[in-house]
Each structure stands twice: as C-alpha cells, then as structure tokens.
Write an enzyme that holds these catalytic residues in place. Structure first.
Site, PDB file in Angstrom:
ATOM      1  N   HIS A 105       0.757  -1.166  -0.229  1.00 28.29           N
ATOM      2  CA  HIS A 105       0.057  -0.020  -0.029  1.00 28.29           C
ATOM      3  C   HIS A 105       0.811   1.135  -0.035  1.00 28.29           C
ATOM      4  O   HIS A 105       0.280   2.357   0.013  1.00 28.29           O
ATOM      5  CB  HIS A 105      -0.818   0.065   1.240  1.00 28.29           C
ATOM      6  N   ASP A 161      -2.739 -11.116  -1.747  1.00 28.82           N
ATOM      7  CA  ASP A 161      -3.216 -10.505  -0.376  1.00 28.82           C
ATOM      8  C   ASP A 161      -4.955 -10.064  -0.852  1.00 28.82           C
ATOM      9  O   ASP A 161      -5.087  -9.742  -1.894  1.00 28.82           O
ATOM     10  CB  ASP A 161      -2.284  -9.152   0.082  1.00 28.82           C
ATOM     11  N   HIS A 187      -6.232  -7.312   0.143  1.00 27.07           N
ATOM     12  CA  HIS A 187      -6.394  -6.168  -0.166  1.00 27.07           C
ATOM     13  C   HIS A 187      -5.718  -5.606  -1.503  1.00 27.07           C
ATOM     14  O   HIS A 187      -4.770  -6.291  -1.742  1.00 27.07           O
ATOM     15  CB  HIS A 187      -6.006  -5.140   1.095  1.00 27.07           C
ATOM     16  N   ASP A 240      -4.175 -12.477   4.337  1.00 25.69           N
ATOM     17  CA  ASP A 240      -5.573 -12.301   5.178  1.00 25.69           C
ATOM     18  C   ASP A 240      -7.044 -12.594   4.593  1.00 25.69           C
ATOM     19  O   ASP A 240      -7.888 -12.163   5.043  1.00 25.69           O
ATOM     20  CB  ASP A 240      -5.504 -10.643   5.429  1.00 25.69           C
TER      21      ASP A 240
HETATM   22 ZN   LIG Z   1      -3.902  -7.147   3.063  1.00 23.18          ZN
END
Ligand SMILES: [Zn+2]
Length: 345
Positions: free
Chosen positions: A125, A162, A164, A249
């Site tokens: 990120h 991931d 996200h 996650d």
């Molecule tokens: Zn994540």
C-alpha cells in the site's frame, strides 16, 4: 528439488505500532517460532541488510524518506493515521526493503530458485510519498525497480494474492509494461481501489490486471480464478522473474479479511503458481510477506507455502468445483483484457 531461501531477522520485530494494532510483531514471531519448531529440509536462512538510500530513491521521494528517518528514536509517531512508527521502525522498514533486495540478488545469481522474504512492515500500500495501510516503503516495488535498473529486466510479473488491493504497486507501474501487476482482492475492503477497468495507462495499458473477488468465494473458486486468469497471463507475458505480494488475510480466521479460505488453499495456490512458472521456463521466484492478521493462521499459511516450495507436500491442486460467482469473475476479467493481448487465445 528447488533451492529455497527465506529472509528473516529479529529486528523486524522492533517495529511496534502498538499493542492493539493488527500489524503487531507477534504476526512475524508466530511464523519464526513455527519455523524453529519444525525446520524444513533444504531451506536456507538468509540475513538481510538495510537497503541503500539510492535504492529507496528509485521509488520514494527524498522528502518522504526523510520523514521516515525523522521517526528514529521517537517513542511513538504517526506516518499515517493507520500506520504508526516506534523508535526502531525506520530500521525495520529499511530492512524490509533490504530483505527483498537480498532475496532478489540470491535468486538472480542462481544461489536459490525461490526466496520468501519474511519481513515487516508490509509494503504493497505504500505510495511514493506516503505510508498507509500499515505499509511504510513499497518493498516489492523497490525490488522490481531495482531489477529493472540493476539487472536490466524487462518483464517482471508481480502477483498480489493479499485480500487487499496493492494500490501502491498498482500506481507505481501503472504506465509501464516492464512490470505486469496482477491482483485479486476484495474491493469492499481498504483501499477500495482496483476495479476490473483499472488496466494501466499509456505504455502500461493492459499490464495491470485487477480481479476483484467476492468474499463468498471458497478455496476452489479462488484457485479457479488463478488457473483461468493468472496462468494464461504467465504463459503469454513470459516473465523473467515472478514476484508475489504474499498476504494471507484471505484466511477464514483473519479478523480483517473476513473471507473463507483455509491454509491448504495457499499450498494449492503455490502449486498452481509453480505450474505456471514451469510453463514460462522456470523464472526465479521472490515472495514477500504482506498481510495476515491472525498470527497462528498466518504461520500455518506460510508453512503451507514453504512446504509446497520445498517439495514436502505435492499434489494439492485445483479440483474443479467452482461456483457461478467464480465463473462470472473469470469471464469479466477475460472480457476486460481480451483486447490487450495478454491472453493466450
Ligand atoms: Zn492485506
């Protein structure tokens, strides 16, 4: 048998964002403890060095790097509302990038076929000029840029599993074709980006493959997406190196991801990745740890990946019982990207 390296260092545990913060040192500690309890044959442990300023500046602005350095020895500051820094955070962040570069050097020199950088803070990120989503520097982003400039690589595939969207990596290589960014993610989660139509821009058009998935998906659905979307991308793009933003996650016990996958899914996913890699002529493989916020589930997932890489478990592959949702998502991804020529057909 593949030669597999891991990057580990106790200084990664010195980044302390607070006791209630999800990105807590106990995540990585659980992984290291599991490795100590049951060592894997053929796994080489490598020590990272802090990255250089020169490498960081390939991606991040000097003023942002300075901002991170200024957190040194302050007991607690915030680099972003969700990304605090403790006194030794700056060093962990420099080592996280350095760990990925160390892994890159090892696999490119041929000393290892694959390397898993077990580092924190995570990176996908992080933006060129700012922290966010628990990430400080863009670990794999810097490694990819380093591979381009230092090793003259022209086709780098970054796979981001991931849960996200890795907006930092996405944006970093949005306008160029030397890095193909492939991400599956739940778009209803932070940072709420990465829709199908976000395909890259200018020279990079078609070299960003975003596949938003549904949290209703089961193991086989996720694997189906990878088989039908990732494999053709690998075969057609023929990467000189494959990097994986390896977040876990999506595991069913994860407090942030809220998905349904089990740890076994990640070894099957790794097996599928290795199959794709073989079809592309076995390019070197660099994995870097991203998310995963239930420490024991995270450790089990990492173990599954390592066991698959070292050949301790085999035969866990796709079983073809995908749902209509998975078929719909694959169709949408294929329809969106057909015109860019990353597909085999
Ligand atoms: Zn994540």
């Amino acid at each position: 048998m593949m030669k597999v390296g891991i990057i580990r260092d106790s200084r990664y545990l010195d980044h302390k964002p607070g006791n209630t913060h999800p990105e807590h040192p106990r995540r990585l500690k659980a992984i290291y403890d599991a490795l100590d309890r049951s060592p894997h044959q053929g796994l080489v442990t490598l020590a990272p060095e802090p990255t250089t300023l020169e490498a960081l500046e390939m991606v991040h602005t000097t003023s942002y790097i300075d901002k991170v350095l200024k957190t040194a020895d302050q007991s607690f500051t915030n680099l972003a509302p969700d990304t605090p820094a403790s006194a030794m955070t700056y060093l962990a962040a420099w080592l996280a990038v350095g760990g990925c570069i160390k892994g890159l050097d090892e696999i490119i020199s041929g000393k290892c076929d694959a390397c898993f950088a077990l580092v924190r803070p995570p990176g996908h990120h992080a933006r060129i000029d700012g922290a966010g989503g628990f990430c400080i520097f863009n670990n794999l982003g810097v490694a990819a840029e380093y591979a381009i400039r230092h090793y003259h690589m022209e086709r780098i595939l970054i796979i981001d599993w991931d849960i996200h969207h890795g907006n930092g990596i996405n944006d970093l290589f949005h306008e160029q074709e030397k890095v193909l960014y492939f991400s599956t993610h739940d778009i209803l989660l932070y940072p709420y980006t990465g829709n199908f139509e976000d395909v890259g821009k200018n020279a990079g058009e078609g070299y960003t493959v975003n596949v938003p998935i549904s949290r209703e998906m089961e193991n086989d659905d996720f694997l189906y997406v990878y088989e039908r979307v990732m494999i053709p991308v690998i075969v057609r793009y023929r990467p000189q190196i494959i990097m994986v933003a390896a977040g876990f996650d999506g595991h069913r016990e994860d407090p942030l991801g809220k998905c349904r996958f089990t740890e076994e899914m990640y070894s099957r996913l790794t097996a599928l990745l290795l199959k794709g890699r073989e079809m592309a002529g076995n390019p070197p493989l660099l994995l870097a740890l991203e998310g995963g916020y239930q420490p024991s589930a995270l450790a089990r997932c990492v173990e599954e990946v390592l066991q698959c890489l070292t050949g301790e478990i085999t035969g866990r592959e796709i079983s073809h019982s995908e749902s209509a949702i998975a078929r719909e998502i694959v169709q949408k991804a294929r329809d969106t990207h057909k015109k860019f020529g990353v597909w085999v057909e």
